[in-house]
Design a protein around this motif. Structure first.
Motif, PDB file in Angstrom:
ATOM      1  N   SER A   1      10.608  11.095   9.673  1.00 36.97           N
ATOM      2  CA  SER A   1       9.159  11.278   9.720  1.00 36.97           C
ATOM      3  C   SER A   1       8.643  12.122   8.558  1.00 36.97           C
ATOM      4  O   SER A   1       7.561  11.864   8.042  1.00 36.97           O
ATOM      5  CB  SER A   1       8.734  11.880  11.063  1.00 36.97           C
ATOM      6  N   ASN A   2       9.403  13.107   8.107  1.00 39.47           N
ATOM      7  CA  ASN A   2       8.971  13.921   6.961  1.00 39.47           C
ATOM      8  C   ASN A   2       8.830  13.067   5.706  1.00 39.47           C
ATOM      9  O   ASN A   2       7.863  13.212   4.957  1.00 39.47           O
ATOM     10  CB  ASN A   2       9.947  15.074   6.703  1.00 39.47           C
ATOM     11  N   LYS A   3       9.780  12.191   5.467  1.00 36.63           N
ATOM     12  CA  LYS A   3       9.705  11.301   4.306  1.00 36.63           C
ATOM     13  C   LYS A   3       8.526  10.348   4.439  1.00 36.63           C
ATOM     14  O   LYS A   3       7.834  10.058   3.466  1.00 36.63           O
ATOM     15  CB  LYS A   3      11.016  10.520   4.137  1.00 36.63           C
ATOM     16  N   LEU A   4       8.277   9.873   5.649  1.00 35.81           N
ATOM     17  CA  LEU A   4       7.138   8.979   5.866  1.00 35.81           C
ATOM     18  C   LEU A   4       5.812   9.692   5.627  1.00 35.81           C
ATOM     19  O   LEU A   4       4.888   9.098   5.054  1.00 35.81           O
ATOM     20  CB  LEU A   4       7.176   8.401   7.281  1.00 35.81           C
ATOM     21  N   PHE A   5       5.693  10.957   6.036  1.00 37.68           N
ATOM     22  CA  PHE A   5       4.466  11.716   5.784  1.00 37.68           C
ATOM     23  C   PHE A   5       4.220  11.846   4.279  1.00 37.68           C
ATOM     24  O   PHE A   5       3.088  11.706   3.817  1.00 37.68           O
ATOM     25  CB  PHE A   5       4.528  13.105   6.427  1.00 37.68           C
ATOM     26  N   LYS A   6       5.271  12.118   3.518  1.00 39.46           N
ATOM     27  CA  LYS A   6       5.140  12.247   2.057  1.00 39.46           C
ATOM     28  C   LYS A   6       4.727  10.910   1.432  1.00 39.46           C
ATOM     29  O   LYS A   6       3.879  10.872   0.542  1.00 39.46           O
ATOM     30  CB  LYS A   6       6.455  12.732   1.444  1.00 39.46           C
ATOM     31  N   ILE A   7       5.336   9.824   1.892  1.00 45.73           N
ATOM     32  CA  ILE A   7       4.999   8.487   1.378  1.00 45.73           C
ATOM     33  C   ILE A   7       3.539   8.169   1.705  1.00 45.73           C
ATOM     34  O   ILE A   7       2.798   7.670   0.851  1.00 45.73           O
ATOM     35  CB  ILE A   7       5.954   7.424   1.960  1.00 45.73           C
ATOM     36  N   HIS A   8       3.126   8.469   2.918  1.00 44.37           N
ATOM     37  CA  HIS A   8       1.749   8.207   3.354  1.00 44.37           C
ATOM     38  C   HIS A   8       0.762   8.982   2.482  1.00 44.37           C
ATOM     39  O   HIS A   8      -0.229   8.427   1.998  1.00 44.37           O
ATOM     40  CB  HIS A   8       1.601   8.597   4.824  1.00 44.37           C
ATOM     41  N   TRP A   9       1.021  10.250   2.281  1.00 44.49           N
ATOM     42  CA  TRP A   9       0.131  11.082   1.459  1.00 44.49           C
ATOM     43  C   TRP A   9       0.048  10.528   0.038  1.00 44.49           C
ATOM     44  O   TRP A   9      -1.047  10.375  -0.514  1.00 44.49           O
ATOM     45  CB  TRP A   9       0.630  12.521   1.435  1.00 44.49           C
ATOM     46  N   LYS A  10       1.195  10.217  -0.539  1.00 47.89           N
ATOM     47  CA  LYS A  10       1.242   9.700  -1.915  1.00 47.89           C
ATOM     48  C   LYS A  10       0.472   8.383  -2.027  1.00 47.89           C
ATOM     49  O   LYS A  10      -0.246   8.152  -2.994  1.00 47.89           O
ATOM     50  CB  LYS A  10       2.710   9.509  -2.324  1.00 47.89           C
ATOM     51  N   GLU A  11       0.611   7.524  -1.029  1.00 49.82           N
ATOM     52  CA  GLU A  11      -0.066   6.225  -1.056  1.00 49.82           C
ATOM     53  C   GLU A  11      -1.573   6.400  -0.936  1.00 49.82           C
ATOM     54  O   GLU A  11      -2.337   5.672  -1.551  1.00 49.82           O
ATOM     55  CB  GLU A  11       0.468   5.336   0.072  1.00 49.82           C
TER      56      GLU A  11
ATOM     57  N   THR B   1       3.405   4.441   9.918  1.00 51.39           N
ATOM     58  CA  THR B   1       3.948   3.280   9.205  1.00 51.39           C
ATOM     59  C   THR B   1       2.915   2.158   9.116  1.00 51.39           C
ATOM     60  O   THR B   1       2.835   1.476   8.089  1.00 51.39           O
ATOM     61  CB  THR B   1       5.234   2.756   9.875  1.00 51.39           C
ATOM     62  N   THR B   2       2.108   1.985  10.153  1.00 48.24           N
ATOM     63  CA  THR B   2       1.045   0.987  10.107  1.00 48.24           C
ATOM     64  C   THR B   2       0.054   1.328   8.997  1.00 48.24           C
ATOM     65  O   THR B   2      -0.370   0.445   8.241  1.00 48.24           O
ATOM     66  CB  THR B   2       0.326   0.894  11.472  1.00 48.24           C
ATOM     67  N   ASP B   3      -0.294   2.598   8.876  1.00 45.43           N
ATOM     68  CA  ASP B   3      -1.199   3.028   7.803  1.00 45.43           C
ATOM     69  C   ASP B   3      -0.601   2.763   6.426  1.00 45.43           C
ATOM     70  O   ASP B   3      -1.295   2.288   5.526  1.00 45.43           O
ATOM     71  CB  ASP B   3      -1.532   4.517   7.931  1.00 45.43           C
ATOM     72  N   ILE B   4       0.672   3.088   6.259  1.00 45.93           N
ATOM     73  CA  ILE B   4       1.333   2.859   4.962  1.00 45.93           C
ATOM     74  C   ILE B   4       1.303   1.374   4.619  1.00 45.93           C
ATOM     75  O   ILE B   4       0.935   0.989   3.504  1.00 45.93           O
ATOM     76  CB  ILE B   4       2.794   3.387   4.981  1.00 45.93           C
ATOM     77  N   VAL B   5       1.684   0.540   5.574  1.00 50.35           N
ATOM     78  CA  VAL B   5       1.711  -0.908   5.340  1.00 50.35           C
ATOM     79  C   VAL B   5       0.305  -1.418   5.009  1.00 50.35           C
ATOM     80  O   VAL B   5       0.124  -2.193   4.068  1.00 50.35           O
ATOM     81  CB  VAL B   5       2.320  -1.657   6.544  1.00 50.35           C
ATOM     82  N   ASN B   6      -0.709  -0.975   5.751  1.00 51.06           N
ATOM     83  CA  ASN B   6      -2.078  -1.434   5.497  1.00 51.06           C
ATOM     84  C   ASN B   6      -2.607  -0.973   4.147  1.00 51.06           C
ATOM     85  O   ASN B   6      -3.273  -1.734   3.442  1.00 51.06           O
ATOM     86  CB  ASN B   6      -3.014  -0.990   6.616  1.00 51.06           C
ATOM     87  N   LEU B   7      -2.315   0.270   3.767  1.00 56.52           N
ATOM     88  CA  LEU B   7      -2.729   0.765   2.454  1.00 56.52           C
ATOM     89  C   LEU B   7      -2.107  -0.076   1.340  1.00 56.52           C
ATOM     90  O   LEU B   7      -2.784  -0.468   0.385  1.00 56.52           O
ATOM     91  CB  LEU B   7      -2.328   2.235   2.280  1.00 56.52           C
ATOM     92  N   ARG B   8      -0.822  -0.355   1.478  1.00 56.29           N
ATOM     93  CA  ARG B   8      -0.129  -1.131   0.447  1.00 56.29           C
ATOM     94  C   ARG B   8      -0.597  -2.583   0.460  1.00 56.29           C
ATOM     95  O   ARG B   8      -0.741  -3.204  -0.593  1.00 56.29           O
ATOM     96  CB  ARG B   8       1.386  -1.016   0.625  1.00 56.29           C
ATOM     97  N   LEU B   9      -0.840  -3.127   1.637  1.00 53.08           N
ATOM     98  CA  LEU B   9      -1.305  -4.508   1.742  1.00 53.08           C
ATOM     99  C   LEU B   9      -2.635  -4.688   1.021  1.00 53.08           C
ATOM    100  O   LEU B   9      -2.819  -5.659   0.279  1.00 53.08           O
ATOM    101  CB  LEU B   9      -1.427  -4.905   3.215  1.00 53.08           C
ATOM    102  N   LYS B  10      -3.567  -3.769   1.215  1.00 51.54           N
ATOM    103  CA  LYS B  10      -4.858  -3.843   0.519  1.00 51.54           C
ATOM    104  C   LYS B  10      -4.656  -3.841  -0.990  1.00 51.54           C
ATOM    105  O   LYS B  10      -5.320  -4.593  -1.712  1.00 51.54           O
ATOM    106  CB  LYS B  10      -5.747  -2.667   0.928  1.00 51.54           C
ATOM    107  N   LYS B  11      -3.757  -3.010  -1.468  1.00 54.13           N
ATOM    108  CA  LYS B  11      -3.503  -2.932  -2.910  1.00 54.13           C
ATOM    109  C   LYS B  11      -2.839  -4.206  -3.422  1.00 54.13           C
ATOM    110  O   LYS B  11      -3.153  -4.685  -4.514  1.00 54.13           O
ATOM    111  CB  LYS B  11      -2.649  -1.706  -3.236  1.00 54.13           C
ATOM    112  N   ILE B  12      -1.925  -4.763  -2.646  1.00 52.91           N
ATOM    113  CA  ILE B  12      -1.249  -6.007  -3.047  1.00 52.91           C
ATOM    114  C   ILE B  12      -2.255  -7.143  -3.129  1.00 52.91           C
ATOM    115  O   ILE B  12      -2.245  -7.922  -4.092  1.00 52.91           O
ATOM    116  CB  ILE B  12      -0.094  -6.343  -2.082  1.00 52.91           C
ATOM    117  N   ILE B  13      -3.147  -7.237  -2.156  1.00 50.42           N
ATOM    118  CA  ILE B  13      -4.167  -8.286  -2.177  1.00 50.42           C
ATOM    119  C   ILE B  13      -5.079  -8.096  -3.385  1.00 50.42           C
ATOM    120  O   ILE B  13      -5.417  -9.059  -4.077  1.00 50.42           O
ATOM    121  CB  ILE B  13      -4.968  -8.301  -0.854  1.00 50.42           C
ATOM    122  N   SER B  14      -5.454  -6.864  -3.666  1.00 51.37           N
ATOM    123  CA  SER B  14      -6.296  -6.572  -4.827  1.00 51.37           C
ATOM    124  C   SER B  14      -5.587  -6.965  -6.121  1.00 51.37           C
ATOM    125  O   SER B  14      -6.186  -7.589  -7.005  1.00 51.37           O
ATOM    126  CB  SER B  14      -6.649  -5.090  -4.839  1.00 51.37           C
TER     127      SER B  14
END
Length: 193
Positions: free
Chosen positions: A72-82, A129-142
């Motif tokens: 979870s700590n690594k996921l929090f860092k990934i989420h913040w960075k994204e 994880t849902t937030d991370i995936v959605n943030l990245r998905l929006k960027k991929i579509i863009s």
């Protein structure tokens, strides 16, 4: 093979990739069907196939190095960075992020089913994880809807994301062609696959 089949193939490759583990105790050589692992000496580091490491971990022979697992700590860092990345940029994820994420979520799900206090942690990580995936998905579509991207922009996509990007990019370009084509007499564009 569709996107789901390609992701399964990537997952199979992950299961058969080398990971670093540390021996928890001494263990003699183990012979499996067509594969030999060990011997292991307590405290030493070894590289073994992921699926082998997982089985050895179940029996307490080895533990994964901290950089090999997701928490979870690594996921929090990934989420913040994204979240702080501009819309046109996508941050680099740890190696084998999605296979590790699926396994981490499965582990938390089992723990939550067996321990009520783990349910909250599971729900929190699931939302993250849902937030991370959605943030990245929006960027991929863009990225896929923009003119051709340079490789340096796409280098931070994982293999799974690259599959999605290529599929969406192709679909968007087919759609644009159909929308913008005009044939005298018919007035209809081509078909989208």
């Amino acid at each position: 093979m569709g996107v789901a089949g390609k992701i399964k193939a990537l997952d199979f490759m992950f299961e058969n990739s080398l990971v670093k583990v540390i021996a928890n105790r001494n263990c003699p050589e183990i012979k499996l069907a067509g594969l030999t692992v060990g011997p292991f000496e307590e405290g030493n580091e070894y590289e073994v196939l992921f699926w082998v490491a997982r089985e050895l971990e179940k029996f307490g022979v080895v533990r994964f190095r901290s950089e090999e697992i997701l928490d979870s700590n690594k996921l929090f860092k990934i989420h913040w960075k994204e979240r702080v990345q501009p819309a046109g940029q996508i941050s680099e994820l740890p190696k084998d992020f999605y296979p590790k994420l699926r396994r981490y979520m499965a582990k938390l799900s089992v723990e939550a089913a067996n321990s009520p206090e783990k349910i909250r942690e599971y729900e929190k990580v699931k939302q993250l994880t849902t937030d991370i995936v959605n943030l990245r998905l929006k960027k991929i579509i863009s990225l896929a809807s923009a003119p051709i991207q340079m490789e340096h922009v796409l280098k931070n996509l994982t293999a799974e994301e690259r599959l999605l990007y290529e599929h969406i990019y192709k679909l968007i370009n087919q759609w644009k062609t159909c929308i913008l084509e005009f044939e005298e007499g018919g007035g209809e564009g081509g078909e989208i696959d």
